[in-house]
Design a protein around this motif. Structure first.
Motif, mmCIF file in Angstrom:
data_model
loop_
_atom_site.group_PDB
_atom_site.id
_atom_site.type_symbol
_atom_site.label_atom_id
_atom_site.label_comp_id
_atom_site.label_asym_id
_atom_site.label_seq_id
_atom_site.Cartn_x
_atom_site.Cartn_y
_atom_site.Cartn_z
ATOM 1 N N THR A 1 0.816 -1.276 -0.131
ATOM 2 C CA THR A 1 -0.041 -0.016 -0.036
ATOM 3 C C THR A 1 0.944 1.210 -0.051
ATOM 4 O O THR A 1 0.708 2.424 -0.530
ATOM 5 C CB THR A 1 -1.002 0.115 1.079
ATOM 6 O OG1 THR A 1 -0.166 0.063 2.300
ATOM 7 C CG2 THR A 1 -1.952 -1.221 1.181
ATOM 8 N N ASP A 2 2.188 1.350 0.752
ATOM 9 C CA ASP A 2 2.754 2.414 0.915
ATOM 10 C C ASP A 2 1.942 3.347 1.855
ATOM 11 O O ASP A 2 1.990 4.728 1.599
ATOM 12 C CB ASP A 2 3.415 2.850 -0.433
ATOM 13 C CG ASP A 2 4.607 4.035 0.200
ATOM 14 O OD1 ASP A 2 5.102 3.965 1.191
ATOM 15 O OD2 ASP A 2 4.815 4.914 -0.994
ATOM 16 N N ALA A 3 1.120 3.127 2.376
ATOM 17 C CA ALA A 3 -0.259 3.557 3.126
ATOM 18 C C ALA A 3 0.827 4.807 4.121
ATOM 19 O O ALA A 3 1.676 4.267 4.782
ATOM 20 C CB ALA A 3 -1.062 2.965 3.910
ATOM 21 N N PRO A 4 0.200 5.910 4.329
ATOM 22 C CA PRO A 4 -1.130 6.410 4.081
ATOM 23 C C PRO A 4 -1.014 7.142 2.500
ATOM 24 O O PRO A 4 -1.922 7.706 2.290
ATOM 25 C CB PRO A 4 -1.198 7.627 4.985
ATOM 26 C CG PRO A 4 0.057 8.048 5.369
ATOM 27 C CD PRO A 4 0.908 6.929 5.025
ATOM 28 N N PHE A 5 -0.441 6.771 1.782
ATOM 29 C CA PHE A 5 0.155 7.357 0.424
ATOM 30 C C PHE A 5 -0.464 6.444 -0.612
ATOM 31 O O PHE A 5 -0.734 5.132 -0.335
ATOM 32 C CB PHE A 5 1.420 7.690 -0.003
ATOM 33 C CG PHE A 5 2.248 8.402 1.143
ATOM 34 C CD1 PHE A 5 1.945 9.757 1.229
ATOM 35 C CD2 PHE A 5 3.158 7.887 2.214
ATOM 36 C CE1 PHE A 5 2.640 10.573 2.149
ATOM 37 C CE2 PHE A 5 3.821 8.667 3.025
ATOM 38 C CZ PHE A 5 3.442 9.900 3.196
ATOM 39 N N LEU A 6 -0.793 6.888 -1.718
ATOM 40 C CA LEU A 6 -0.786 6.097 -3.023
ATOM 41 C C LEU A 6 -1.935 5.238 -2.969
ATOM 42 O O LEU A 6 -1.999 4.180 -3.469
ATOM 43 C CB LEU A 6 0.319 5.405 -3.442
ATOM 44 C CG LEU A 6 1.644 6.009 -3.443
ATOM 45 C CD1 LEU A 6 3.110 5.357 -3.628
ATOM 46 C CD2 LEU A 6 1.578 7.264 -4.439
ATOM 47 N N THR A 7 -3.323 5.815 -2.623
ATOM 48 C CA THR A 7 -4.598 5.181 -2.292
ATOM 49 C C THR A 7 -4.822 4.692 -3.839
ATOM 50 O O THR A 7 -4.831 5.411 -4.879
ATOM 51 C CB THR A 7 -5.579 6.051 -1.833
ATOM 52 O OG1 THR A 7 -4.991 6.293 -0.559
ATOM 53 C CG2 THR A 7 -6.492 5.114 -1.297
ATOM 54 N N PRO A 8 -5.264 3.551 -3.943
ATOM 55 C CA PRO A 8 -5.838 2.900 -5.577
ATOM 56 C C PRO A 8 -6.781 3.690 -5.941
ATOM 57 O O PRO A 8 -7.839 4.045 -4.897
ATOM 58 C CB PRO A 8 -5.903 1.335 -5.205
ATOM 59 C CG PRO A 8 -6.095 1.258 -3.758
ATOM 60 C CD PRO A 8 -5.445 2.353 -3.089
ATOM 61 N N HIS A 9 -7.238 3.596 -7.297
ATOM 62 C CA HIS A 9 -8.275 4.153 -7.970
ATOM 63 C C HIS A 9 -9.455 3.225 -7.417
ATOM 64 O O HIS A 9 -9.223 1.911 -7.260
ATOM 65 C CB HIS A 9 -8.053 3.868 -9.401
ATOM 66 C CG HIS A 9 -9.145 4.243 -10.185
ATOM 67 N ND1 HIS A 9 -9.554 5.611 -10.560
ATOM 68 C CD2 HIS A 9 -10.297 3.558 -10.900
ATOM 69 C CE1 HIS A 9 -10.544 5.650 -11.121
ATOM 70 N NE2 HIS A 9 -10.997 4.307 -11.481
ATOM 71 N N PRO A 10 -10.409 3.731 -7.221
ATOM 72 C CA PRO A 10 -11.142 5.207 -7.513
ATOM 73 C C PRO A 10 -10.843 6.150 -6.298
ATOM 74 O O PRO A 10 -11.669 6.938 -6.341
ATOM 75 C CB PRO A 10 -12.268 4.843 -7.847
ATOM 76 C CG PRO A 10 -12.912 3.825 -6.861
ATOM 77 C CD PRO A 10 -11.806 2.902 -6.695
ATOM 78 N N TYR A 11 -9.857 5.883 -5.239
ATOM 79 C CA TYR A 11 -9.797 6.698 -4.133
ATOM 80 C C TYR A 11 -8.794 7.522 -4.089
ATOM 81 O O TYR A 11 -8.099 7.847 -3.111
ATOM 82 C CB TYR A 11 -9.739 5.725 -3.018
ATOM 83 C CG TYR A 11 -11.179 4.706 -3.039
ATOM 84 C CD1 TYR A 11 -12.338 5.282 -2.726
ATOM 85 C CD2 TYR A 11 -11.046 3.412 -2.962
ATOM 86 C CE1 TYR A 11 -13.685 4.484 -2.784
ATOM 87 C CE2 TYR A 11 -11.965 2.438 -2.759
ATOM 88 C CZ TYR A 11 -13.436 3.137 -2.885
ATOM 89 O OH TYR A 11 -14.438 2.245 -2.718
ATOM 90 N N ARG A 12 -7.919 7.556 -5.342
ATOM 91 C CA ARG A 12 -6.553 8.376 -5.588
ATOM 92 C C ARG A 12 -6.620 9.616 -4.675
ATOM 93 O O ARG A 12 -7.765 10.409 -4.771
ATOM 94 C CB ARG A 12 -6.319 8.601 -7.234
ATOM 95 C CG ARG A 12 -4.872 9.295 -6.952
ATOM 96 C CD ARG A 12 -4.576 9.450 -8.562
ATOM 97 N NE ARG A 12 -3.394 9.874 -8.747
ATOM 98 C CZ ARG A 12 -2.724 10.217 -9.867
ATOM 99 N NH1 ARG A 12 -3.390 9.637 -11.050
ATOM 100 N NH2 ARG A 12 -1.649 10.614 -9.989
#
Length: 322
Positions: A269-280
């Motif tokens: 995930t590299d959370a909290p970054f780079l949220t996948p589509h459709p939540y970019r």
């Protein structure tokens, strides 16, 4: 740590509500001081700080290969245990908690000691390496990472590498020195190497080819194209894909995913970054990993449970048992 879930298929958009721990509870001050991530995106636009709904559980458990649970985003107050509980509920049994400096690396080790669902990675981020070198503090920081590297719950040295996006030419020698020192630590301590590579593909490959490497090398948040993927295939380097592979404009990443050797694929995930589509642009967390897993499986044309088992086996090979 692979436990099976129901094998029911679903559509990418199916959701099951926001996990309770990720519902807003904090009030932000006018300067946003409760956050450690900007409330604006890179274009200066205000971000949606609400967490997305949870996806349907995966049919077979897949760990999150790279996350930052200590990095706050959004109006939430989530503990490590709560973050992992939310992830477990959707088929993410554990995470690699990644450090970027001595403090966050110490956090990663503590989290891994206190919760069996966490493994640690420790390092000085390349951008921090340049900053610390400018103040004469880099060597002390590297010594701090070395002191953590031998811990049994530390399974990777990273994230380390080169970042030419946020650091100018004046900081590049310090980044390369730090990168080489981290490679040495990974090799000496028998740990995997997690690489941060941003706008620096040629030099990252140059450094890797010139060093004696540890057994496992992982390109965290793989950002290259088909050519770099083929180089990774040739050398047996792992490609860890994040939510960026789902973005509409990520044609080069999808081309890389298409040609990557299946036994070298990882997911994160590299959370909290780079949220996948459709939540970019919205906050990310390990419970959203299934969005990227499903996208990758569909792109590769592999049945979902089979693909999950592949990713789980690759993760276990690199990092060992939780």
């Amino acid at each position: 740590m692979a436990m099976e879930h129901g094998s029911q298929q679903h559509q990418l958009g199916d959701t099951f509500g926001v996990p309770e721990a990720y519902l807003p509870v904090l009030e932000l001050g006018p300067d946003g001081t409760e956050l450690t991530r900007s409330t604006q995106d890179e274009r200066g636009k205000k971000r949606n700080l609400s967490y997305p709904s949870a996806p349907e559980p995966l049919p077979f458990n897949v760990p999150d290969n790279h996350t930052h649970m200590d990095f706050k985003d959004g109006k939430i107050a989530v503990t490590v245990a709560q973050a992992l509980d939310a992830a477990n509920a959707v088929g993410v049994p554990g995470v690699i908690q990644v450090g970027c400096d001595v403090e966050s690396s110490e956090f990663a080790v503590r989290a891994a000691q206190e919760d069996s669902r966490v493994l640690a990675a420790v390092a000085i981020h390349p951008n921090d390496a340049a900053r610390l070198a400018a103040t004469g503090e880099l060597e002390a920081a590297l010594a701090g990472i070395e002191a953590l590297a031998g811990h049994e719950r530390v399974r990777a040295i990273g994230e380390t590498g080169l970042d030419y996006f946020r650091t100018g030419e004046e900081g590049r020698p310090a980044q390369e020195h730090s990168f080489r020192e981290h490679i040495r630590m990974a090799r000496d301590h028998g740990k995997a190497l997690q690489i941060h590579d941003r706008d620096a593909h040629l030099d990252v490959v140059r450094v890797l080819k010139g060093e004696q490497l540890p057994e496992y090398v992982v390109f965290h948040c793989f950002s290259g194209d088909e050519e770099l993927a083929r180089i990774c295939n040739e050398h047996g380097w792992y490609l860890s894909f994040s939510g960026t592979v789902t973005f509409k404009n990520s044609n080069d990443l999808r081309a890389a995913l298409s040609v990557a050797r299946p036994e070298l694929l990882l997911v994160e995930t590299d959370a909290p970054f780079l949220t996948p589509h459709p939540y970019r642009g919205r906050p990310n967390a390990s419970y959203l990993l299934p969005q990227t897993v499903r996208f990758m499986a569909e792109h590769r044309g592999i049945e979902l449970e089979e693909f999950c088992r592949l990713l789980a086996a690759n993760t276990q090979r690199v990092y060992g048992d939780f």
